[in-house]
Design an enzyme around this catalytic site. Structure first.
Site, PDB file in Angstrom:
ATOM      1  N   GLY A 121      38.562  40.221  40.403  1.00 20.84           N
ATOM      2  CA  GLY A 121      38.978  41.570  40.768  1.00 20.84           C
ATOM      3  C   GLY A 121      37.900  42.229  41.593  1.00 20.84           C
ATOM      4  N   GLY A 122      38.145  43.471  41.956  1.00 17.91           N
ATOM      5  CA  GLY A 122      37.158  44.200  42.730  1.00 17.91           C
ATOM      6  C   GLY A 122      35.868  44.370  41.959  1.00 17.91           C
ATOM      7  CD  GLN A 123      36.446  47.595  39.660  1.00 18.65           C
ATOM      8  OE1 GLN A 123      37.474  47.039  39.326  1.00 18.65           O
ATOM      9  NE2 GLN A 123      36.418  48.556  40.540  1.00 18.65           N
ATOM     10  CE  LYS A 169      36.332  44.560  34.406  1.00 19.51           C
ATOM     11  NZ  LYS A 169      37.339  45.472  34.924  1.00 19.51           N
ATOM     12  CG  ASP A 202      42.761  49.688  41.451  1.00 20.44           C
ATOM     13  OD1 ASP A 202      43.619  49.863  42.350  1.00 20.44           O
ATOM     14  OD2 ASP A 202      42.010  48.701  41.434  1.00 20.44           O
ATOM     15  N   GLY A 242      40.912  35.242  36.856  1.00 26.64           N
ATOM     16  CA  GLY A 242      41.135  35.968  38.099  1.00 26.64           C
ATOM     17  C   GLY A 242      39.880  36.685  38.550  1.00 26.64           C
TER      18      GLY A 242
END
Ligand SMILES: *[C@@H]1O[C@H](CO)[C@@H](O)[C@H](O)[C@H]1NC(C)=O
Ligand SMILES: *[C@@H]1O[C@H](CO)[C@@H](O)[C@H](O)[C@H]1NC(C)=O
Ligand SMILES: *[C@@H]1O[C@H](CO)[C@@H](O)[C@H](O)[C@H]1NC(C)=O
Ligand SMILES: *[C@@H]1O[C@H](CO)[C@@H](O)[C@H](O)[C@H]1NC(C)=O
Ligand SMILES: *[C@@H]1O[C@H](CO)[C@@H](O)[C@H](O)[C@H]1NC(C)=O
Ligand SMILES: *[C@@H]1O[C@H](CO)[C@@H](O)[C@H](O)[C@H]1NC(C)=O
Ligand SMILES: *[C@@H]1O[C@H](CO)[C@@H](O)[C@H](O)[C@H]1NC(C)=O
Length: 710
Positions: free
Chosen positions: A398-400, A417, A513, A396
């Site tokens: 994500g924003g980061q 990540k 978040d 996926g």
């Protein structure tokens, strides 16, 4: 069979050639701007509809437009385009003695672009300004004041010298500029009449004090700033695009396909240059003609995709500097020395990154705190585990950053990540924050196994959680039945995790978040709270304020947007929205609906006020037996969504309440044994002599409901 296959090949080739060819009559320039294929000014000149541009005369100038946006420049090599977009402004209007607003919006959903996350920044200019970029799913902004002396060319990183800036998430195709009205220039308009917010190329911005004193921003009267877009041929990945040979765009020999945030694009292989989108568009670079980039002291010979550099031949042994056995030895020596030096250099670079990211701090602390099960991974290890960060391993975005699935040599499954670039300040705090997260050991929080600090942007390694996100469970898989029991359990477990972060971690950790996509589900659907990218350690003094507001639309605490202070109650608000999703099976933000119907929390609060709660609840869990509990949960959600954080319950209270409700829903038979009921309710004080206190009456109602059902 064979014949058919033979026949097929030339046909495919001809079609591909047809797709790639650009008609001879196609214009390649508009005014003084190059229009490279796959872009084109006429339908037959562009690769497909999305790449057709418009060259028109505006006043005296010839300008290039893509949709309604003006194009300044294209780069085929980088897959980037420079466009102009409008800024948003908030100015004091002397005529009305009030603030006037000019909120720009940008929507490139139907163009082949996304805003480049690495080249652009959200920039806010003003002396009393709090402004945001409001995207489909992200709100990102910052606060700008003039507490420090103003300097031309200031970096905006501190936010108190006339401007501030914030990083963009990846994949943005829509945003709107947005000002918090409580921050305005009504009192200071004589000195600074306007505030501005824009998303623009960070390299093209340099702060000037003149922006504050006039009503002109960025030296332009037309209120537009340059922005960098990444473009992709289609929104497919390279792997998907390659399947259809007819439409696949990388047709030139010596071209490669590259995935980017917009989809896929092509580029000429190393050693070649030109246009990969046309037949034979990539041509060999003759390195020998450029002895600055490709230095060669001997005889330079160009080869396809490369060059060789050899010693001049035919010289005598005595005169020649080269061409001797000695020389060969010398060359080997030099080469060896060079290689060794390069390796040392690489090692030094890795060590520097390691230090920058707080790696030393981490090691120091780990030495003093034995028994931390936290591993520093090497870059190689993670590359191996994720098959060199293959696109197929992506779990996926994500924003980061992007999350990849990986398998360590030992067979353990992990999630890696890779963060987006982070700034200096963040880098310092990185190691420390990781250490704190690594010490958290809670069954409902995703475990951080380790990290890799020797690369420019650090990577985090988490345990792999196989069953996807709560969001998927609620919204994607509609055939799956989720009982109230399951939903309550997931809510309870998530609340427990957040309560633990708020009250048991030291210093307390604010998640920042909370949303259903950040609650993962384990093999047996145990909830695991994840993604601490937006988290902060609760500041122990107010000077440590965050300067950047960020969060997800639909979940973002309205008070946080006003006060700029992330508190534990902000997480409570967001959790309230997750509760609503569980109760209603509706998304937190429904972009398709009419304007005032978009936010789930607004719809819910309205329904509660009008006494129409039942209309909004999910049919699957709504029945006569459940309705009393559903009302209790809804009331809990309403408390979480209180406008003022002070009036919201703490996460601990929310978790306790959910825990009690869960036990009652699980064991409705408890009424047969009042003592058991007491122990289930946990707090004896809740059962008072009149038996009217909230929880007791539920238990009673539950029992009654069951009896009448029998
Ligand atoms: C190009 O621009 C002109 C003038 O603005 C407009 O009339 C025309 O419809 C545009 N064409 C396309 C294909 O956008
Ligand atoms: C952006 O434009 C697309 C296509 O023109 C449209 O479908 C979409 O609703 C727009 N998005 C927003 C948030 O307005
Ligand atoms: C900054 O530059 C502007 C013009 O570009 C000038 O008017 C202004 O005085 C300068 N401010 C400072 C503090 O040097
Ligand atoms: C401007 O901000 C002040 C608080 O700083 C607020 O009281 C006032 O209502 C705001 N004015 C406008 C027009 O928004
Ligand atoms: C492949 O692409 C061509 C051109 O865009 C399209 O007409 C065709 O339907 C596609 N074929 C498949 C199998 O998707
Ligand atoms: C590079 O080439 C130019 C002309 O071809 C020549 O004058 C110059 O000396 C060369 N430089 C080096 C470092 O070989
Ligand atoms: C060019 O040749 C050198 C030396 O053989 C090699 O190291 C390099 O990788 C080659 N470059 C390309 C683009 O093939």
């Amino acid at each position: 069979m064979e014949l058919a296959r033979l026949l097929l090949i030339p046909v495919v080739w001809v079609l591909a050639a047809a797709a790639a060819a650009r008609s001879p009559g196609c214009a390649t320039r508009c005014g003084n701007i190059d229009v490279p294929y796959p872009f084109g000014l006429d339908p037959q000149c562009a690769i497909h509809d999305g790449f057709q541009l418009n060259c028109s005369t505006v006043g005296r100038d010839t300008k290039l437009f893509h949709g309604t946006l003006e194009v300044i420049r294209f780069s085929v090599h980088d897959g980037k385009a420079w466009l102009k977009t409008f800024i948003s402004r908030q100015c004091y209007d002397q005529a009305t003695s009030d603030m006037s607003y000019n909120n720009a919006w940008v929507n490139i959903s139907n163009l082949p672009y996304v805003l480049s996350a690495s080249d652009n920044k959200v920039i806010v200019v003003g002396c009393k300004s709090l402004a945001y970029m409001w995207s489909d799913s992200y709100i990102i902004g910052c606060k700008s004041t003039c507490d420090k002396p103003l300097k031309n060319g200031s970096s905006c990183s501190t936010g108190n010298a006339g401007c501030c800036q914030a990083d963009l998430p990846t994949g943005v195709r829509y945003y709107q500029g947005f000002f918090n009205e409580l921050y305005n220039t009504t009192e200071i308009w004589r000195k600074t009449p306007c505030n501005y917010v824009t998303v623009m190329e960070s390299a093209a911005f340099s702060f000037s004090t003149a922006y504050l004193t006039s009503t002109v921003f960025y030296d332009t009267d037309d209120s537009r700033t340059p922005v960098v877009m990444e473009w992709g041929i289609t929104r497919q990945t390279c792997e998907q695009a390659r399947i259809n040979k007819t439409s696949y765009a990388c047709v030139s020999d010596h071209s490669d396909c590259v995935n980017n945030d917009a989809g896929y694009r092509c580029r000429c292989s190393d050693g070649f240059e030109g246009n990969p989108y046309t037949m034979d568009g990539c041509t060999d670079i003759n390195e020998c003609l450029d002895n600055v980039t490709y230095p060669c002291a001997g005889i330079c010979k160009n080869t396809p995709g490369n060059f060789t550099c050899s010693c001049p031949r035919g010289r005598s042994m005595i005169n020649g500097v080269c061409a001797s056995v000695g020389l060969v030895a010398l060359v080997i020596c030099i080469t060896c020395a060079y290689l060794i030096r390069e390796r040392r250099k690489l090692h030094r670079i890795k060590q520097r990154y390691f230090r920058q990211h707080g790696g030393l701090l981490l090691f120091e602390e780990m030495k003093s705190q034995q028994g931390v099960a936290f591993k520093i991974f090497s870059e190689e290890e993670l590359q191996q585990a994720t098959n060199k960060f293959d696109a197929q391993q992506v779990l996926g975005h994500g924003g980061q950053g992007t999350v990849y699935k990986g398998i360590l040599k030992s067979g353990i499954e992990i999630a890696v990540k890779r963060c987006m670039t982070i700034d200096e300040q963040q880098k310092k705090g990185f190691g420390k924050e990781m250490l704190i997260l690594s010490q958290i050991n809670h069954k409902n929080i995703v475990k951080l196994l380790g990290c890799c600090l020797e690369v420019e942007v650090p990577m985090l390694v988490y345990e792999f959680i196989p069953n996807g996100t709560l969001f998927d469970l609620i919204h994607r898989n509609h055939s799956q039945h989720n009982s109230l029991n399951t939903r309550l359990r997931i809510a309870y477990e998530s609340a427990e995790a957040l309560a633990y972060l708020h009250s048991c971690a030291s210093p307390p950790i604010l998640h920042g978040d909370v949303k259903s996509t950040n609650i993962l589900l384990d093999g047996d659907y145990t909830a695991k709270v994840s993604d601490f990218g937006a988290s902060i350690l609760a500041p122990n003094d107010k000077s440590q304020f965050v300067t950047v507001v960020q969060g997800t639309c639909g979940y973002l605490d309205p008070e946080y947007m006003q006060t700029y202070e992330l508190t534990d109650k902000s997480d409570v608000y967001s959790f309230g929205v997750v509760l609503l999703e569980l109760l209603t099976r509706k998304k937190a933000l429904n972009l398709e609906g009419p304007e005032d119907d978009r936010s789930l929390s607004m719809r819910f609060l309205y329904a509660m006020k009008e006494n129409k709660l039942e209309d909004i609840l999910d049919d699957e869990i709504k029945n006569n037996e459940n309705i009393e509990y559903l009302e209790e949960i809804a009331d809990l959600a309403r408390q979480c969504l209180e406008m003022s954080g002070m009036n919201r319950p703490s996460m601990k209270e929310v978790a306790d309440k959910l825990g009690r409700l869960r036990k009652i829903v699980q064991h409705p038979w408890a009424h047969e044994n009042p003592e058991e009921l007491d122990s289930l309710l946990g707090e004896p004080s809740m059962v008072n002599s009149t038996g009217t206190t909230g929880n007791f009456s539920i238990a009673k109602k539950a029992a009654m409901g069951l009896e009448s059902g029998r």
